[in-house]
Design an enzyme around this catalytic site. Structure first.
Site, PDB file in Angstrom:
ATOM      1  CB  CYS A   5      30.615  16.021   4.276  1.00 34.85           C
ATOM      2  SG  CYS A   5      29.039  15.444   4.947  1.00 34.85           S
TER       3      CYS A   5
ATOM      4  CG  HIS B 213       1.091   2.373   4.215  1.00 30.05           C
ATOM      5  ND1 HIS B 213       1.703   1.265   4.737  1.00 30.05           N
ATOM      6  CD2 HIS B 213       1.519   3.429   4.953  1.00 30.05           C
ATOM      7  CE1 HIS B 213       2.467   1.637   5.757  1.00 30.05           C
ATOM      8  NE2 HIS B 213       2.386   2.947   5.902  1.00 30.05           N
TER       9      HIS B 213
END
Lengths: 420, 479, 118
Positions: B445, B51
């Site tokens: 995976c 931010h």
């Protein structure tokens, strides 16, 4: 970069790729190369150790490894070449080249005259269906668990609940039971079985595993490992009915909630995708929107039986070989195949009609189960083919044949209607 | 007994940033965390935004730190090889009421020394973000709002601190803090007692529990849950900017933005929880996100979601960011009220806390041999074909793709395991190299990653955890 | 004795009721074709199943070999057969259709490999 040249390059060495390779060789293609990411060929069938394969193609009941083994043996005998341990990264649809990374050779480029996509499918995950709750270990897709149990000798859990009554889910219910786990429930959102009746009888009923139709999981419980699941009956809008919620203590949740064609390479190559099947659009030659690229098997649409995959893939192999040799028939007009009443989708999606008549088969799935129906093909106002069926199920693939010479306009409609 | 000068409790973004800042000095530092990996709770499940502080409450410590931190990221992310992009945020106004609020928002930004906020007309904002609801009347553009890989940020800070001598004790829970004669004496943990002069409480969600151990819990932390969706990289509707709603009095609202890896992030909810553990996602929460965000981005395709998760933000009651030191408790620094801006302000907080420690008597000098840079793991799929060939020659394991969705090689996974503070669990591998982060969510995976972890750590597969102790993946060998 | 059997011959999945005792069948109802009657009668008297599972090998890289019963086994013997199979360790190399357990549980049926392991 390691270079390889061939006439037909096939991405994927599962049942689709192997059947296509055999057919391409038989059609006369000189060099046919199968590119496979695993260290051995056979694809997912290597972990499908259960029977039920080959009943229509070989007219005998085989296990997955046996079925794959027959095609593999034939492919080897015919002189098909294999590039194992090779993950394809890119298919170039203009040049008909395939870039892959091979364990031994490193980056590899395969130049071909035609390419066949036979990557198969992957499983829908927990996230795809947005099951609420925590995210502990012990939530597996049924296929991942199958690989672990059947190939890696690893047991994923001891008290198991299965969501989804697809074939893999039911088969894993039996498999886990035989290996000493306790399967407590199979839960299905729809009010009908997603897989084959045979599997319900032999995988669930044989072991007294309860099947809950019109139910769904409302919450997964446990933070480290699954501790249990909440499930409830659903109303006609498939929304859980809070008052019917129950809890099952378990350490494992297996998901058998559908398969998705694996088309990352297809998309990357810019080949047109059908939004209903999530697979490439193909014509009766199994040719995609890129003319040198063909596709077959579960990458095109998810099949119920591997036997159907083989039949379809042999077409892809045959016509990809013809394309490579320059003998594919010349297209006179394109006919769109349109899904009519109670038809979810049709495969192939279009016909490239040539001068000479051709007998074509359209494969499809219905939207909902029905009894005593007529399956028919309409071209304009004419019914050009029809047959009766005692029973149709969304879980089972149907097909109908007709002659291209009977097609009048630029489309045909297939519909499944109640017998009058 | 372990002896050190400073114990930092909590290996989230703030704890690791403090540790890295301390590692520039000749001081012994131990970071303690009860989790299996660095990355904390809130630091690993947030909106991954750096931010500017445009909307902070002017004059507060939070405003100062966020505003100071934002410009640090250009250098930091280069030094530590952290994926980071200054893509900018837009605030679209859809109603007259919202449109009339824009000047006040810009003014507040000005008070926070954020001077680069721009007004956008209807045409400009639609050109910038074609997926916006065409009813938009105009809005604001905040150019330095940025996106980051939040996992790599914390790992990079921790790895760099570790390389510069900081000890990390993971899977280690603080059970007590001993005080003698009004000064910190030692920290008692599940892995033994650590004798220390200083303690920095950066335990975020649990900072009130830690503060209670030294009698300084004059506030409470409530877990505020935020649920998120991650959408497929191929989703049919993508935004180019961080799209923030104009906040109402009740809520900051739900946003949509790209992630640094090209997915879309949509969320969060804001739900105060009765406990500090419930990281569930709920149907109601997820539906609410869709309802709100689809008002701004009508085509947002939630069906393309590849995962949903929730994070717990530590919400201080009473509110406000505090860094407290005490006359009657020598050697103790207490951080509280670090909320969603913590990911941004952590690097400024590191510097702030070191100054605080000096103020309360820590006498340290800079090290000459501080190493300011950290090398990331070479990413196969980001390389050119020539580079790919090269790295496979160097390390043949780069020639084996393990995660097909994200194209992650065994070489990358090996490096994730064998590096400072290397991965010990399936999730730790995922957060380092993204294996299992794609559309199949580890379906393909996962089994291979379990095998590799077992092989490399030389443990049986049943001891491979997903993350925390007890999150075993495998119950044992079949036969 | 009455037994309800779901026919698995075709997708119809007829619910067939068989009445009888042991080998002696009194009636078969609910089927719509002859194949259903044959299936249901067999399933009533002698339910059999093909057993498929894996056997541990002595090769660490390929720890399992898939196996099947050469022919369908009596359904009630399936779990006993699993007990026997669980204790086996197959010596590699193994070729497709190598017999790994002979005459399992005195059924007269062999357990054979359905894959090859080097």
């Amino acid at each position: 970069m390691y270079n390889f040249e061939c006439d037909v390059a096939i991405v994927g060495g599962g049942p689709a790729g192997l059947s296509a390779a055999v057919a391409a060789k038989k059609e006369g293609a000189k060099r046919v190369l199968v590119i496979e990411r695993d260290e051995s060929i056979g694809g997912i069938l290597q972990q499908c150790i259960h029977p039920g394969f080959g009943l229509t193609y070989f007219k005998e009941e085989l296990t997955g490894p046996e079925y794959a083994g027959r095609f593999a043996a034939e492919a080897v005998e015919l002189g098909v070449e294999f590039l194992l341990n090779s993950m394809v990264l890119e298919v170039n649809e203009k040049e008909n080249t395939v870039i892959c990374v091979n364990k031994e050779y490193g980056m590899t480029e395969v130049k071909a005259s035609s390419v066949i996509l036979a990557m198969g499918c992957r499983e829908r995950t927990r996230a795809n269906i947005m099951i609420p709750g925590s995210r502990p270990a012990g939530v597996y897709t049924a296929g991942s668990a199958q690989r672990l149990v059947n190939r890696q000798n690893q047991l994923v859990g001891k008290k198991v609940v299965i969501l989804g009554s697809g074939d893999i889910g039911m088969i894993m219910a039996r498999r886990m039971t035989l290996e000493g786990a306790e399967v407590l429930a199979v839960i299905e959102l729809m009010d009908f079985l997603a897989g084959l009746t045979r599997n319900k009888v032999q995988c669930l009923d044989d072991f007294d595993i309860p099947l809950y139709l019109s139910h769904t999981i409302t919450k997964i419980d446990g933070y480290q490992r699954v501790k249990g699941i909440y499930f409830a009956q659903v109303d006609e809008n498939k929304k859980p009915i809070k008052e019917t919620e129950q809890y099952i203590e378990c350490d494992t949740l297996l998901l058998s909630v559908g398969l998705l064609p694996e088309n990352e390479l297809t998309r990357k190559a810019g080949i047109e995708i059908n939004p209903i099947t999530n697979g490439p659009k193909v014509n009766q030659y199994m040719q995609t929107s890129a003319e040198g690229v063909f596709a077959c098997g579960n990458v095109v649409h998810v099949n119920d039986l591997v036997d159907n995959v083989s039949v379809e893939s042999m077409k892809a192999g045959k016509f990809a070989a013809q394309y490579a040799m320059g003998t594919l028939p010349k297209t006179q007009k394109i006919v769109q195949n349109i899904s009519g009443e109670n038809v979810r989708y049709l495969c192939p999606h279009s016909l490239s009609v040539a001068e000479e008549n051709e007998k074509v088969s359209l494969y499809f799935r219905v939207l909902h189960p029905d009894n005593k129906v007529t399956i028919r093909v309409k071209s304009g106002d004419q019914i050009i083919s029809s047959k009766k069926a005692q029973r149709v199920n969304p879980g089972e693939m149907e097909h109908i044949e007709f002659n291209t010479s009977d097609v009048a306009g630029d489309n045909v409609v297939v519909e499944v209607v109640k017998e009058a | 007994m372990i002896k050190t000068d400073v114990v930092v409790i909590g290996a989230g973004a703030v704890g690791c940033a403090i540790a890295r800042e301390l590692s520039k000095y000749d001081v012994n530092v131990v970071v303690v965390d009860k989790r299996d990996d660095v990355g904390g709770d809130a630091s690993k499940s947030n909106s991954a935004i750096i931010h500017t502080g445009y909307d902070a409450a002017p004059g507060t410590l939070e405003s100062q730190l966020v505003v100071a931190a934002n410009p640090m990221y250009d250098q930091l992310t280069e030094d530590l090889e952290i994926p980071f992009k200054r893509i900018g945020a837009i605030l679209p106004a859809f109603t007259d009421e919202q449109f009339e609020q824009l000047p006040a928002i810009k003014e507040k930004a000005f008070k926070n020394h954020v001077y680069d906020v721009e007004y956008l007309s209807k045409e400009e904002i639609l050109a910038k973000e074609p997926e916006l609801n065409p009813e938009v009347k105009g809005g604001l553009f905040i150019p330095r709002e940025s996106i980051i890989d939040p996992f790599i940020l914390v790992q990079a800070l921790a790895e760099n601190a570790n390389e510069n001598g900081v000890t990390f004790m993971l899977n280690t829970e603080v059970t007590d803090i001993n005080v003698e004669d009004g000064a910190i004496k030692s920290v008692v943990t599940t892995a033994g007692t650590i004798e220390t002069t200083y303690v920095v409480n950066a335990a975020a969600l649990h900072c009130d529990d830690i503060a209670a151990m030294v009698g300084k819990a004059d506030y409470k932390v409530v877990a505020r849950r935020g649920q998120f969706y991650i959408l497929d990289k191929n989703t049919s509707c993508k935004v180019q900017n961080i799209v923030l709603p104009i906040p109402t009095k009740v809520t900051k609202g739900k946003l949509m933005c790209p992630t640094i890896h090209g997915n879309m992030l949509v969320g969060p909810t804001a739900e105060d929880l009765p406990d500090k553990v419930d990281t569930s996602v709920t149907t109601e929460g997820l539906n609410m996100i869709y309802e709100d965000v689809s008002k701004m981005i009508p085509r947002v395709n939630i069906r393309d979601t590849i995962t949903q998760y929730s994070g717990l933000r530590p919400n201080r009651n009473p509110e406000g960011l505090h860094v407290d030191v005490y006359d009657d408790l020598k050697g103790y620094v207490n951080l509280s009220g670090v909320r969603s801006t913590g990911l941004t302000l952590c690097v400024a907080m590191g510097k702030y806390v070191v100054e605080k420690l000096k103020e309360i008597g820590m006498n340290v000098s800079l090290k000459e041999d501080f190493k300011a840079t950290r090398k990331g793991i070479p990413i196969f799929h980001e390389m050119s074909v020539e580079e790919q060939e090269e790295i496979i020659k160097e390390d043949p394991l780069y020639g084996t793709i393990v995660c097909r969705c994200e194209t992650i090689t065994e070489g990358e996974i090996m490096r994730a395991i064998h590096r400072p503070l290397g991965a010990r669990t399936v999730d730790a591998v995922k957060r380092r190299v993204r294996a299992g982060m794609g559309r199949c969510q580890g379906g393909f995976c996962g089994p291979k990653v379990i095998e590799i972890l077992a092989r490399e750590l030389d443990i049986p597969t049943e001891q491979v955890n997903k993350n925390l102790d007890g999150s075993y993946m495998i119950v044992g060998q079949n036969k | 004795m009455k037994k309800e059997i779901i026919c698995t011959v075709c997708p119809m999945g007829c619910r067939i009721t068989v009445e009888g005792e042991g080998e002696n069948i009194i009636s078969v109802t609910g089927n719509i074709c002859k194949r259903g009657e044959v299936y249901a009668s067999a399933e009533f008297c002698h339910p059999v199943r093909i057993l498929t599972t894996t056997i541990k090998t002595d090769n660490e890289k390929t720890p399992l070999v898939p196996v099947r019963s050469e022919k369908p086994l009596p359904k009630e013997k399936v779990m006993d057969c699993m007990e026997v199979i669980r204790k086996q360790v197959a010596k590699t190399p193994i070729a497709m259709y190598d017999v790994l357990v002979e005459n399992i549980c005195d059924t007269g049926i062999n357990i054979v490999a359905t894959g090859a392991v080097k």
